[in-house]
Scaffold this motif. Structure first.
Motif, PDB file in Angstrom:
ATOM      1  N   GLN A 165      53.502 -15.311 158.512  1.00  0.00           N
ATOM      2  CA  GLN A 165      53.239 -14.672 159.816  1.00  0.00           C
ATOM      3  C   GLN A 165      52.199 -13.565 159.694  1.00  0.00           C
ATOM      4  O   GLN A 165      51.212 -13.556 160.419  1.00  0.00           O
ATOM      5  CB  GLN A 165      54.526 -14.081 160.398  1.00  0.00           C
ATOM      6  CG  GLN A 165      55.757 -14.957 160.267  1.00  0.00           C
ATOM      7  CD  GLN A 165      55.681 -16.201 161.146  1.00  0.00           C
ATOM      8  OE1 GLN A 165      54.931 -16.229 162.121  1.00  0.00           O
ATOM      9  NE2 GLN A 165      56.451 -17.217 160.795  1.00  0.00           N
ATOM     10  N   CYS A 166      52.448 -12.586 158.786  1.00  0.00           N
ATOM     11  CA  CYS A 166      51.568 -11.416 158.732  1.00  0.00           C
ATOM     12  C   CYS A 166      50.641 -11.432 157.534  1.00  0.00           C
ATOM     13  O   CYS A 166      49.676 -10.668 157.483  1.00  0.00           O
ATOM     14  CB  CYS A 166      52.395 -10.124 158.740  1.00  0.00           C
ATOM     15  SG  CYS A 166      53.428  -9.907 157.255  1.00  0.00           S
TER      16      CYS A 166
ATOM     17  N   CYS B 186      53.689 -13.772 153.273  1.00  0.00           N
ATOM     18  CA  CYS B 186      54.388 -14.062 154.523  1.00  0.00           C
ATOM     19  C   CYS B 186      53.451 -14.917 155.381  1.00  0.00           C
ATOM     20  O   CYS B 186      52.283 -14.595 155.551  1.00  0.00           O
ATOM     21  CB  CYS B 186      54.735 -12.757 155.245  1.00  0.00           C
ATOM     22  SG  CYS B 186      55.273 -12.999 156.936  1.00  0.00           S
TER      23      CYS B 186
ATOM     24  N   CYS C 201      56.727  -7.691 159.006  1.00  0.00           N
ATOM     25  CA  CYS C 201      56.520  -8.065 160.404  1.00  0.00           C
ATOM     26  C   CYS C 201      57.846  -8.371 161.102  1.00  0.00           C
ATOM     27  O   CYS C 201      57.885  -8.613 162.304  1.00  0.00           O
ATOM     28  CB  CYS C 201      55.590  -9.271 160.493  1.00  0.00           C
ATOM     29  SG  CYS C 201      56.240 -10.736 159.662  1.00  0.00           S
TER      30      CYS C 201
ATOM     31  N   CYS D  13      60.863 -11.294 156.704  1.00  0.00           N
ATOM     32  CA  CYS D  13      59.833 -10.426 156.114  1.00  0.00           C
ATOM     33  C   CYS D  13      60.026  -9.040 156.730  1.00  0.00           C
ATOM     34  O   CYS D  13      60.002  -8.908 157.959  1.00  0.00           O
ATOM     35  CB  CYS D  13      58.456 -10.977 156.461  1.00  0.00           C
ATOM     36  SG  CYS D  13      57.129  -9.763 156.297  1.00  0.00           S
TER      37      CYS D  13
HETATM   38 ZN   LIG Z   1      55.457 -10.796 157.527  1.00  0.00          ZN
END
Ligand SMILES: [Zn+2]
Length: 228
Positions: A221-222, A219, A196, A193
């Protein structure tokens, strides 16, 4: 759309933080200081000038009276010794008053001179400052006009890019943008991504690739919208 939004944000930031703007603000502060000093010195100068005028007016009256008395004294119409002596006494008193008033005028003039100089110096500084501010304002206006032209292009391109994006996706995107430093959507580049910069796990990637092309991916994660 994200690229255009980022460009718009950059342009707006550049527009707000032009170095000439900071310089202009500093000049305006200095200008306000000069104005305050001018008001203060100007008031003192005006006080002294008013006092000088008052003393000069009284001096003119005393000189007029003196002329009248002296004309009477030497006119020959008064002959009584007692009366002539009284007139002489009055003339002497007027002369003493005149001398005091003349000193007063001189004193006021002496006091006023440095104040006049200060006012003139401050005025000159203000003129120079106004000139520099005017020049800077022109530079700022030119730079901002150039940025505005770029902004217009980016905003038009963004409007074209937005066309066809479902409102729900737009809302989600805008919310993410507010929360995540202006970036609501990021590209999926080589399994990573670029919002991030974290790599997706093999399973995540497999899931992502199985989704139909128009499915909305985020995503893990973010939380940003992932653009494949
Ligand atoms: Zn991300």
């Amino acid at each position: 759309m994200q690229d255009h939004d980022a460009a718009v944000d950059r342009l707006r930031h550049r527009r707000r933080t032009l170095p000439e703007l900071a310089e202009l603000a500093a000049l305006e502060d200095r200008g306000a200081e000069i104005e305050r000093a001018l008001a203060e010195v100007g008031e003192r100068r005006d006080d002294v000038a008013r006092r000088q005028r008052r003393v000069e007016d009284e001096l003119a009256q005393v000189e007029h009276k003196l002329a009248v008395e002296q004309a009477r004294l030497y006119g020959g119409t008064v002959s009584l010794i007692r009366e002539l002596q009284a007139m002489q006494t009055e003339i002497d008193a007027l002369k003493r008053r005149r001398s005091t008033l003349e000193d007063g005028v001189l004193e006021a003039m002496t006091e006023r001179e440095p104040l006049d100089d200060q006012v003139a110096a401050l005025d000159a500084q203000r003129v120079i400052l106004d000139e520099r501010s005017g020049g800077l304002r022109a530079v700022v206006a030119e730079a901002q006009a150039a940025i505005d032209a770029e902004l217009e292009v980016e905003l038009a391109a963004r409007a074209a890019a937005v066309d066809g994006i479902p409102p729900a996706v737009m809302t989600s995107y805008e919310r993410l943008r507010t929360r995540l430093d202006g970036v609501g959507a990021s590209r999926l580049v080589k399994g990573r991504c670029d919002g991030c910069h974290l790599s997706l796990s093999r399973t995540e990637l497999a899931v992502a690739l199985r989704e139909p092309p128009d499915a909305l991916l985020h995503c893990e994660q973010c939380g940003r919208i992932l653009v494949r």
